[in-house]
Motif scaffolding. Structure first.
Motif, PDB file in Angstrom:
ATOM      1  N   VAL A 170       0.851  -1.185   0.000  1.00 54.27           N
ATOM      2  CA  VAL A 170       0.000   0.000   0.000  1.00 54.27           C
ATOM      3  C   VAL A 170       0.886   1.235   0.000  1.00 54.27           C
ATOM      4  O   VAL A 170       1.877   1.295   0.749  1.00 54.27           O
ATOM      5  CB  VAL A 170      -0.912   0.034   1.242  1.00 54.27           C
ATOM      6  N   VAL A 171       0.532   2.222  -0.817  1.00 54.94           N
ATOM      7  CA  VAL A 171       1.305   3.461  -0.895  1.00 54.94           C
ATOM      8  C   VAL A 171       0.340   4.645  -0.963  1.00 54.94           C
ATOM      9  O   VAL A 171      -0.737   4.544  -1.551  1.00 54.94           O
ATOM     10  CB  VAL A 171       2.215   3.484  -2.142  1.00 54.94           C
ATOM     11  N   THR A 172       0.735   5.750  -0.353  1.00 54.18           N
ATOM     12  CA  THR A 172      -0.076   6.965  -0.448  1.00 54.18           C
ATOM     13  C   THR A 172       0.270   7.747  -1.716  1.00 54.18           C
ATOM     14  O   THR A 172       1.353   7.599  -2.295  1.00 54.18           O
ATOM     15  CB  THR A 172       0.142   7.880   0.761  1.00 54.18           C
ATOM     16  N   ARG A 173      -0.658   8.596  -2.099  1.00 53.00           N
ATOM     17  CA  ARG A 173      -0.448   9.476  -3.249  1.00 53.00           C
ATOM     18  C   ARG A 173       0.819  10.316  -3.064  1.00 53.00           C
ATOM     19  O   ARG A 173       1.641  10.449  -3.975  1.00 53.00           O
ATOM     20  CB  ARG A 173      -1.666  10.389  -3.389  1.00 53.00           C
ATOM     21  N   GLU A 174       0.995  10.870  -1.865  1.00 56.36           N
ATOM     22  CA  GLU A 174       2.130  11.762  -1.609  1.00 56.36           C
ATOM     23  C   GLU A 174       3.457  11.027  -1.753  1.00 56.36           C
ATOM     24  O   GLU A 174       4.432  11.574  -2.273  1.00 56.36           O
ATOM     25  CB  GLU A 174       2.012  12.378  -0.219  1.00 56.36           C
ATOM     26  N   LYS A 175       3.493   9.787  -1.276  1.00 53.99           N
ATOM     27  CA  LYS A 175       4.740   9.022  -1.350  1.00 53.99           C
ATOM     28  C   LYS A 175       5.116   8.736  -2.801  1.00 53.99           C
ATOM     29  O   LYS A 175       6.290   8.856  -3.182  1.00 53.99           O
ATOM     30  CB  LYS A 175       4.604   7.727  -0.557  1.00 53.99           C
TER      31      LYS A 175
END
Length: 328
Positions: A200-205
């Protein structure tokens, strides 16, 4: 009246204390006040014959971006079916760079897969138990807590070629690939992360890197003469580095289960928690799994419930480990 107010205030303090203790123990962050639930999408690498209806049935609150790698006419597809799931993941990032949701979960298509971190290898409870506020706070999270396979050291590069297992072709190919993927960076002596390319990854990352980086990764995948299995595994053991984690990223297993899945009562040793993820004897689950077992035996719902109940206290047996085939 004063006495009643004092008692009420005392109970309120206790309630607040218990709630704080609960969040501290379970390591789950409350949602920010005034903000709704995060937008979230499954990015699924698949072939045309795959059935992903289980995702829509059990996790309807998630959007789904399904990439079909073997059909050039599909709504979402890839330039070439190469490099296993990595081609679909990179194509989604490039396609959606300006329109990401808050949270993106990159995954394979099957509900039951040997590497799903669950006693029955079932992706549904894995995904339903995700602690979203914690995932957002971490920005990148692997969907496996158990260290087998990949941790604490999947690849070590301080050996001479004579001491490297020739069957580990990824380990042999990784140094040169690393220089192409991460120009100017020094090859780390060791790379370790729990397999198997679901995270899972965030948009910001994702946006901490320019889109040109992801285009370069995909072009490397398109151009490399390496076997698909090897090139895919090179990316499998690079995603955590791409998203800002150290080359060896193997979180404490007990803390990982608690923080990522809210499962805080597991009995754990180093790298595993009983048979919460039992080491499978084969890399392909038998037809009819889980109501059909490894030896063709029929298993009732009571049997399956018993397997789940016993999973946290039983250690994997040497017999099962010795029977296991190469899984990755």
């Amino acid at each position: 009246m004063v006495r009643i107010v004092v008692v009420f205030l005392g109970l309120s303090v206790i309630a607040v204390s218990l709630r704080t203790s609960y969040y501290s123990q379970h390591l789950v962050m409350p949602t920010e006040e005034g903000k709704g639930p995060p937008s979230k999408t499954f990015v699924v690498a698949s072939v045309e014959k795959d059935d992903i209806s289980w995702l829509h049935k059990h996790l309807p609150e998630w959007d789904v971006s399904r990439y079909v790698v073997d059909n050039a006419s599909a709504n979402l597809t890839v330039p070439r079916n190469k490099g296993q799931e990595a081609m679909a993941y990179l194509t989604y990032i490039i396609d959606s760079y300006d329109n990401f949701p808050d949270l993106i979960l990159f995954m394979h298509n099957g509900r039951y897969q040997w590497h799903n971190d669950d006693p029955l290898y079932d992706a549904v409870p894995v995904l339903q138990n995700l602690q979203l506020p914690y995932l957002i706070s971490q920005q990148y999270t692997n969907l496996r807590c158990v260290w087998t396979l990949g941790c604490p050291a999947e690849m070590e590069f301080n050996k001479s070629p004579a001491n490297v297992d020739a069957s580990k072709t990824t380990e042999i190919a990784y140094p040169e690939a690393f220089q192409e993927l991460f120009p100017g960076q020094s090859l780390p002596p060791t790379v370790g992360v729990a397999c198997c390319a679901q995270f899972v990854v965030t948009r910001e990352k994702i946006r901490e890197r320019p889109i040109e980086d992801y285009k370069r990764y995909r072009q490397w995948l398109l151009d490399t003469p390496l076997d698909d299995y090897v090139s895919g595994r090179i990316l499998e053991y690079s995603w955590h580095i791409i998203f800002g984690k150290p080359p060896v990223h193997c979180p404490n297993t007990k803390e990982c289960y608690c923080r990522v899945f809210g499962q805080c009562d597991l009995e754990c040793g180093e790298g595993e928690c009983g048979q919460h993820w039992p080491f499978p004897p084969y890399s392909t689950l038998p037809p009819g799994w889980p109501t059909v077992g490894w030896d063709g035996e029929t298993r009732s719902e009571e049997d399956l419930a018993g397997l789940r109940e016993n999973a946290t206290t039983t250690s994997p047996t040497a017999e099962i480990r010795s029977r296991a085939l190469v899984l990755t």
